[in-house]
Design an enzyme around this catalytic site. Structure first.
Site, PDB file in Angstrom:
ATOM      1  N   ARG A  60       0.841  -1.198   0.000  1.00  0.00           N
ATOM      2  CA  ARG A  60       0.000   0.000   0.000  1.00  0.00           C
ATOM      3  C   ARG A  60       0.878   1.252   0.000  1.00  0.00           C
ATOM      4  O   ARG A  60       2.013   1.229   0.448  1.00  0.00           O
ATOM      5  CB  ARG A  60      -0.876   0.034   1.267  1.00  0.00           C
ATOM      6  CG  ARG A  60      -1.909  -1.056   1.326  1.00  0.00           C
ATOM      7  CD  ARG A  60      -2.915  -0.779   2.415  1.00  0.00           C
ATOM      8  NE  ARG A  60      -2.304  -0.584   3.720  1.00  0.00           N
ATOM      9  CZ  ARG A  60      -2.838   0.176   4.673  1.00  0.00           C
ATOM     10  NH1 ARG A  60      -3.950   0.833   4.465  1.00  0.00           N
ATOM     11  NH2 ARG A  60      -2.245   0.280   5.846  1.00  0.00           N
ATOM     12  N   LYS A 130       4.407 -10.486  10.292  1.00  0.00           N
ATOM     13  CA  LYS A 130       3.631 -10.449   9.046  1.00  0.00           C
ATOM     14  C   LYS A 130       3.963 -11.654   8.163  1.00  0.00           C
ATOM     15  O   LYS A 130       5.106 -11.888   7.801  1.00  0.00           O
ATOM     16  CB  LYS A 130       3.940  -9.140   8.328  1.00  0.00           C
ATOM     17  CG  LYS A 130       3.036  -8.844   7.173  1.00  0.00           C
ATOM     18  CD  LYS A 130       2.619  -7.393   7.173  1.00  0.00           C
ATOM     19  CE  LYS A 130       3.095  -6.564   6.044  1.00  0.00           C
ATOM     20  NZ  LYS A 130       2.636  -5.192   6.117  1.00  0.00           N
ATOM     21  N   ARG A 261      -1.794   0.073  14.915  1.00  0.00           N
ATOM     22  CA  ARG A 261      -0.727  -0.470  15.761  1.00  0.00           C
ATOM     23  C   ARG A 261      -1.276  -0.703  17.157  1.00  0.00           C
ATOM     24  O   ARG A 261      -2.167   0.012  17.593  1.00  0.00           O
ATOM     25  CB  ARG A 261       0.432   0.535  15.888  1.00  0.00           C
ATOM     26  CG  ARG A 261       1.146   0.854  14.593  1.00  0.00           C
ATOM     27  CD  ARG A 261       2.102  -0.271  14.201  1.00  0.00           C
ATOM     28  NE  ARG A 261       2.782  -0.002  12.950  1.00  0.00           N
ATOM     29  CZ  ARG A 261       2.302  -0.253  11.739  1.00  0.00           C
ATOM     30  NH1 ARG A 261       1.116  -0.810  11.605  1.00  0.00           N
ATOM     31  NH2 ARG A 261       2.992   0.013  10.663  1.00  0.00           N
TER      32      ARG A 261
HETATM   33  P1  ATP Z   1       0.680  -1.381   8.004  1.00  0.00           P
HETATM   34  O1  ATP Z   1      -0.803  -1.442   7.820  1.00  0.00           O
HETATM   35  O2  ATP Z   1       1.178  -2.235   9.109  1.00  0.00           O
HETATM   36  O3  ATP Z   1       1.222   0.002   8.018  1.00  0.00           O
HETATM   37  P2  ATP Z   1       0.873  -1.848   5.316  1.00  0.00           P
HETATM   38  O4  ATP Z   1      -0.476  -2.444   5.181  1.00  0.00           O
HETATM   39  O5  ATP Z   1       1.013  -0.425   4.942  1.00  0.00           O
HETATM   40  O6  ATP Z   1       1.341  -2.069   6.780  1.00  0.00           O
HETATM   41  P3  ATP Z   1       1.670  -3.310   3.126  1.00  0.00           P
HETATM   42  O7  ATP Z   1       1.465  -2.208   2.172  1.00  0.00           O
HETATM   43  O8  ATP Z   1       0.678  -4.386   3.167  1.00  0.00           O
HETATM   44  O9  ATP Z   1       1.917  -2.720   4.558  1.00  0.00           O
HETATM   45  O10 ATP Z   1       3.080  -3.997   2.866  1.00  0.00           O
HETATM   46  C1  ATP Z   1       4.246  -3.221   2.717  1.00  0.00           C
HETATM   47  C2  ATP Z   1       5.070  -3.316   3.946  1.00  0.00           C
HETATM   48  O11 ATP Z   1       5.250  -4.666   4.338  1.00  0.00           O
HETATM   49  C3  ATP Z   1       6.477  -2.788   3.731  1.00  0.00           C
HETATM   50  O12 ATP Z   1       6.549  -1.452   4.117  1.00  0.00           O
HETATM   51  C4  ATP Z   1       7.388  -3.685   4.573  1.00  0.00           C
HETATM   52  O13 ATP Z   1       7.580  -3.116   5.852  1.00  0.00           O
HETATM   53  C5  ATP Z   1       6.584  -4.924   4.765  1.00  0.00           C
HETATM   54  N1  ATP Z   1       7.074  -6.051   3.943  1.00  0.00           N
HETATM   55  C6  ATP Z   1       7.615  -6.031   2.708  1.00  0.00           C
HETATM   56  N2  ATP Z   1       7.885  -7.259   2.269  1.00  0.00           N
HETATM   57  C7  ATP Z   1       7.523  -8.107   3.259  1.00  0.00           C
HETATM   58  C8  ATP Z   1       7.570  -9.517   3.426  1.00  0.00           C
HETATM   59  N3  ATP Z   1       8.021 -10.333   2.480  1.00  0.00           N
HETATM   60  N4  ATP Z   1       7.099 -10.018   4.600  1.00  0.00           N
HETATM   61  C9  ATP Z   1       6.621  -9.228   5.569  1.00  0.00           C
HETATM   62  N5  ATP Z   1       6.566  -7.899   5.486  1.00  0.00           N
HETATM   63  C10 ATP Z   1       6.994  -7.332   4.338  1.00  0.00           C
END
Ligand code: ATP
Length: 263
Positions: A60, A130, A261
């Site tokens: 995202r 995650k 969080r």
């Molecule tokens: P949050 O809601 O916790 O802020 P997000 O929903 O914004 O997270 P996503 O957009 O779903 O996060 O995923 C991108 C993020 O996931 C990256 O910023 C990184 O920190 C993390 N990420 C990237 N690759 C992986 C992976 N293979 N496994 C776990 N986490 C990852």
């Protein structure tokens, strides 16, 4: 030769095989980007692009999703909705619930969900890491609304350094899983969840999602552009909005620009 064989996958899908049109690539920029381009060019609903390696995997808000051929399963599914289901914002939650159900059916333990789009794994220290991310991208044209649903799942522990804890399916009790079996199980649950979503929206899957929500009834912070918003997480509304009990009453928060969080 990609790690995934579409013919073998089709046999794993059994009677559902006809609903999917699967293409396996050794490499692409991002399976969502690739499928968005194919959707624009008229790809049918049920098209799936799975790639061993993504050179520009996306999360995202312009964030990156990091993966490696051996330790990841990264794919996207194209779905069309003739009529816009109410509360399309709940779609990534519905997808998360389907993903959790599929992994549990394969025998994974300790799976949890985090609003709006993460699949987590409970860790030994009482925290969560995650396991998978979901990225839903919507477009509409005269045929209706189409969703490109991207999933990045860690089969093994990611080697990259990440800002938040990450885990692989091997830590959920599923070491050495066959990626065909995993993808077939996920597509099967997705087909069921998306059919229900098309009929009745996220409301039909809400209880299922909420029973796995890791911060349910717990103090949380919502991080966005301004000051963090503190409250008790009441779960998701029928349209997928997050419900937060704050000092000023219950607030509805839509996904997009915010992150949840623990407080
Ligand atoms: P949050 O809601 O916790 O802020 P997000 O929903 O914004 O997270 P996503 O957009 O779903 O996060 O995923 C991108 C993020 O996931 C990256 O910023 C990184 O920190 C993390 N990420 C990237 N690759 C992986 C992976 N293979 N496994 C776990 N986490 C990852």
């Amino acid at each position: 030769m990609p790690l995934l064989d579409p013919i073998l996958l089709k046999t794993r899908l059994g009677e559902l095989a006809g609903r999917f049109d699967i293409d396996a690539l050794a490499v692409c920029d991002s399976t969502n980007s690739e499928l968005l381009r194919r959707a624009e060019a008229g790809a049918p609903a049920g098209s799936v692009v799975v790639a061993d390696r993504q050179t520009a995997g996306r999360g995202r808000r312009g964030r990156s999703w990091l993966s490696s051929p051996e330790r990841s399963l990264t794919f996207s599914l194209l779905w069309r909705f003739a009529v816009l289901p109410a509360g399309l914002g709940g779609l990534s939650l519905a997808v998360g619930a389907a993903l959790a159900r599929a992994l549990e059916a394969l025998g994974a333990r300790g799976i949890g969900l985090k609003w709006p789009n993460d699949v987590l794994l409970a860790t030994a220290d009482g925290d969560y890491a995650k396991l998978a991310g979901v990225l839903v991208e919507l477009t509409s044209d005269r045929r209706g609304c189409q969703a490109v649903i991207g999933i990045g799942l860690n089969l093994g522990q990611p080697v990259d350094e990440l800002a938040q804890p990450a885990a692989g399916l091997d830590r959920a009790g599923l070491a050495a899983v066959d990626r065909h079996a995993v993808l077939a199980a996920i597509l099967r649950e997705l087909a069921m969840a998306l059919d229900r979503f098309a009929e009745a929206g996220f409301a039909a899957l809400r209880a299922d999602w909420q029973s796995r929500h890791v911060w349910q009834e717990r103090p949380v912070q919502v991080l966005g552009e301004g000051e963090p918003l503190a409250g008790v997480c009441l779960g998701a509304d029928a349209d997928g909005a997050l419900l937060l009990q704050t000092a000023a009453g219950v607030q509805r928060i839509h996904s997009g620009e915010v992150s949840l969080r623990p407080a």
